[in-house]
Design an enzyme around this catalytic site. Sequence first.
Site, short mmCIF file in Angstrom:
data_model
loop_
_atom_site.label_atom_id
_atom_site.label_comp_id
_atom_site.label_asym_id
_atom_site.label_seq_id
_atom_site.Cartn_x
_atom_site.Cartn_y
_atom_site.Cartn_z
N CYS A 38 -39.86 -10.44 78.83
CA CYS A 38 -39.21 -9.35 78.10
C CYS A 38 -39.36 -9.43 76.59
CB CYS A 38 -37.74 -9.28 78.51
SG CYS A 38 -37.00 -7.67 78.10
N GLU A 70 -37.30 -9.65 85.25
CA GLU A 70 -36.58 -10.77 84.66
C GLU A 70 -35.28 -11.05 85.44
OE1 GLU A 70 -34.91 -11.84 80.14
OE2 GLU A 70 -35.56 -9.81 80.65
N LYS A 98 -38.66 -18.47 78.69
CA LYS A 98 -38.58 -17.40 77.69
C LYS A 98 -38.43 -18.04 76.32
CE LYS A 98 -36.21 -12.99 76.86
NZ LYS A 98 -35.22 -12.03 77.41
#
Length: 638
Positions: free
Chosen positions: A170, A46, A115
């Site tokens: 994540c 990330e 994300k």
Amino acid sequence: MKHGFVKVAAATPDIRVADVRYNEEKICEAIQKAADFHAKILVFPELCITGYTCSDLFQQEVLLTDSRKALLRIAEFTKDKDMLIFVGMPLCVDGKLYNVAAALNKGTILGFTTKSFLPNYGEFYEMRQFTPGPKRARYILFGGEYVPFGPQILFQCMEMDSLVVAAEICEDVWSPIPPSIQAALEGATVIVNLSASDETIGKDIYRRELIQGQSARLIAGYIYANAGEGESTTDLVFGGHNMIAENGMVLKEAKRFKNDVIYTEIDIQRLVSERRKNTTFQTLEERSLEYVQFSLSMETAELTRIFPMQPFVPQDDRVRSERCEEILTIQAIGLKKRLAHTHAKTAVVGISGGLDSTLALLVTARAFDMLGRSRKEILAVTMPCFGTTDRTYHNACQMAIQLGTTLKEVPIRDAVQVHFQDIGHDPQDHSVTYENSQARERTQVLMDLANKDGGMVIGTGDMSELALGWATYNGDHMSMYGVNASVPKTLVRHLVQHAADTSEDTQLKEVLYDVLDTPVSPELLPPKEGNIAQKTEDLVGPYELHDFFLYYLLRFGYEPKKVYRLAQQAFGEKYDSGTIAKWLETFCRRFFSQQFKRSCLPDGPKVGTVALSPRGDWRMPSDACAAGWLENINCVDK
């Protein structure tokens, strides 16, 4: 990518916080290294172009502009690289800052996956800098081209349409409903995760379980690339805990606190096979996600994965011991229920001193213990004939005695001789009639004894014999309950070994160990100088090979050429290619021709993921043709 194997990689490059040019160089070095290793999918952590721990520096125009330029240069660097690459970066769109995964393929920026879930608790405060991704994908202008931007973009390989890759970032996988669920339901077979998960005590265990579980739930490959050294240690430490999983199994895992690249192969065919069989995994017919095509050359991936020679048997000693205990319990509980339901006064077990009848007797003893009944009510019957050796006869009798059962000896030599006269068979002709007459006589004795005493005949044959048809039809093929019906031969050995290792009876231990050392044989031909003359594996082939073939052909529906390749990988130092091909052909030929025996199997408990019951896992026409499978084998390089 031959046979569905795709070589994949997760890389944690050495970076410097906010040093975009340095990070770009390290990312390109990792790309080159992966290309040299012929990886087809490569995943970075990330925000790795800038570093995850830039904090309020993400608001600086210099950092954002430099990262955009770096991505364009990295994309250019990939022009001659035959890979799909995911790189993490911050991206400003319409005045909002997003945490994205950029997908690159042969010089082209394919799309930006955003994300969805931004952690804003504990040590995380991403909502201070970033905005959650939009609900649906759209196109944005980047580098003079319109590029998809948004959540759950699906990247599909034109040369292998079942290779569909989706990204999440994540925290997405830690959320109650990860984006990867929707992606998998719309066709994604591989999920990549660009992550920056810091290290705290025990977190690595939870993280591993999370990735394992998600790959299992989605029946997907999962590539997890985590941030490592180079990130700021002002308050946190990152360990580079990279993982690659496939349907609940971690194939490769990086050592923490060491920036590195891990490689392995994900088997796309296996995933598709599992989804095809799993009726509860229902893909969505109405697709809402954006599909983007990419290209890879169809070269053969060099296999680095380990394929155990005995896929039915756990390699870890502790796990194997637990598994054996569990299987013995399942077998015994199945028999316990049947004995209680039928009010059987006795259980009749034909014992030969071989592995299968030994296991059946051990299981029967357990079932009687569970019922609180005396083992004396078990009738253990030995039926010596032309091929019986002193060794197996002694072991059978001693085992029955040590287990506390009632031993009965019924010699069948004279009865078989009379039968030969009745049907006009020459006793010197040791053909299949000579052998099967003994097997059927034994079954008749057992059945009649069970009728006489109000009992039940317990079957001894195992799943490997059923797969090969290595059983006499209406002979040892038949019983009233087959406790070993779904136990492969390689596992039978370990179950008997476990019983021996855990027994407190020294004499029983010695007998069981000697049974384990005895060659597998039906003992239907006269002994040679007192020794077993007929060794099954000399005639039908090594059971460890046949169990390997059985596992991959039935569990995943692989084509024989692929099974052959995996067998070469597993047994390369033990069997040459010609030997493997020979016995694979034998397996396929016999598996098809002997289905009629499996179509009328007695009841028996399922203990594993592969079983051949016609009422459960395996339903096949008895007259199906094996030509396609045999032709597939003939195409292999021997």
